[in-house]
Write an enzyme that holds these catalytic residues in place. Structure first.
Site, PDB file in Angstrom:
ATOM      1  N   CYS A  54       0.806  -1.227   0.000  1.00 48.51           N
ATOM      2  CA  CYS A  54       0.000   0.000   0.000  1.00 48.51           C
ATOM      3  C   CYS A  54       0.834   1.270   0.000  1.00 48.51           C
ATOM      4  O   CYS A  54       0.298   2.370  -0.151  1.00 48.51           O
ATOM      5  CB  CYS A  54      -0.925   0.019   1.214  1.00 48.51           C
ATOM      6  N   CYS A 131      -2.467  -2.648   8.106  1.00 45.85           N
ATOM      7  CA  CYS A 131      -1.859  -1.535   8.839  1.00 45.85           C
ATOM      8  C   CYS A 131      -1.357  -1.988  10.210  1.00 45.85           C
ATOM      9  O   CYS A 131      -0.303  -1.549  10.667  1.00 45.85           O
ATOM     10  CB  CYS A 131      -2.871  -0.398   9.000  1.00 45.85           C
TER      11      CYS A 131
END
Length: 330
Positions: A54, A131
């Site tokens: 990402c 994340c």
């Protein structure tokens, strides 16, 4: 910062209030200098980690007391989305007051769980679980820098699902023990593939070395080969019909028990409006094989389910399979 500046307003409800608050007001964001670390009586450790999938990145600062290995202060800088900020802030908070060895044991699941408002409701949507994985990896990088070792030395297993931290060995073992036949079953039993889903099949948001679809196929093939080899060995030895239950693989034991239940036990239970299912099978240190079952239908509330019915089930299995079987209702 407006909510719609962080993520689409239509999916805002998928983020916990804790995550939303930390996106806007992180508590541990900042830098620590060498001078500040010395003033706090510790050694400064700085580690970086970036997620190729990402483009997000995080830098972690630790102040570590070299006499006790305790992390006296922790700060971070995040270069990424709001979820990366919230995860990194939570990660830094979890590190405070722990030794370096304790901090390494903090997983991405711990980070995500700490951000939940409700223990039963995920803090972020599945596609954002990476994340918290990034937060976990930067901890390893910091610990490796402090100890002067390679970060990979903290990983003693091949991790297939980074989101849920599920190893290759665990997935294969669960498939064999529970005779799993689908990706959905693997996810239900282990949580592997339940979040970003990249480990399920090729074509996800990041390339993987191992995919659940291939692991399932290969493990099922191994199970069949083990079964055929056991039967062949028994036939060669002239004991095909006398092969000991104790010598069976776990999958063979499960199939043997299931066959006995289907033939001699289940019909009896069904006649009275009940049934049962096998939850697990384990060999114990005392030489017994424990069969964990769950009663269904009328049996689940029957007074004799822990006395007469249980005795009958155990007696049948001990007679048809092995005298070392113990039945444990859950």
């Amino acid at each position: 910062m407006a909510k719609d500046d962080l993520i689409g307003g239509s999916i805002w409800e998928e983020y916990s209030q804790k995550v939303q608050d930390l996106m806007n007001s992180p508590q541990n964001m900042g830098e620590i200098t060498d001078e500040e670390a010395k003033a706090q009586g510790g050694k400064l450790i700085v580690a970086d980690f970036g997620a190729e999938s990402c483009g997000d990145a995080v830098r972690l600062y630790w102040v570590v007391d070299e006499e006790t290995d305790i992390i006296k202060n922790a700060k971070f800088k995040s270069f990424g989305c709001g979820t990366a900020i919230a995860s990194s802030d939570t990660m830094a908070e979890l590190c405070l007051g722990k030794t370096v060895d304790q901090a390494v044991k903090i997983t991405n699941i711990d980070v995500e769980f700490a951000m939940r408002d409700n223990p039963d409701i995920p803090a972020v949507p599945p596609q954002k679980m990476h994340c918290s994985v990034m937060a976990y990896d930067v901890i390893k990088a910091a610990a490796a820098s402090y100890k002067g070792v390679d970060a990979e030395s903290f990983e003693d297993e091949i991790i297939v699902c980074e989101c849920a931290r599920v190893s290759l060995g665990t997935i294969k073992e669960v498939i064999k023990i529970n005779d799993l036949k689908s990706i959905e079953e693997i996810t239900n039993y282990t949580k592997a593939g339940a979040f970003c889903k990249s480990c399920q099949n090729p074509g996800g948001h990041e390339e993987k070395e191992y995919y659940l679809v291939d692991i399932l196929k290969d493990t099922r093939a191994e199970m069949e080969q083990e079964k055929m080899s056991a039967l062949a060995d028994a036939k060669i030895a002239g004991t095909e019909s006398e092969m000991a239950f104790d010598d069976y693989t776990m999958v063979q034991k499960l199939k043997s028990v299931e066959a006995a239940i289907d033939k001699d036990i289940r019909p009896m239970l069904v006649m009275d409006g009940g049934n049962l299912e096998i939850l697990d099978i384990k060999d114990t240190d005392d030489g017994m094989t424990d069969i964990y079952i769950r009663y269904l239908g009328a049996c689940s509330g029957c007074a004799s389910s822990s006395t007469g019915t249980l005795f009958a089930i155990e007696s049948v299995l001990r007679e048809t399979c092995s005298p070392k079987i113990r039945v444990l209702p859950i």
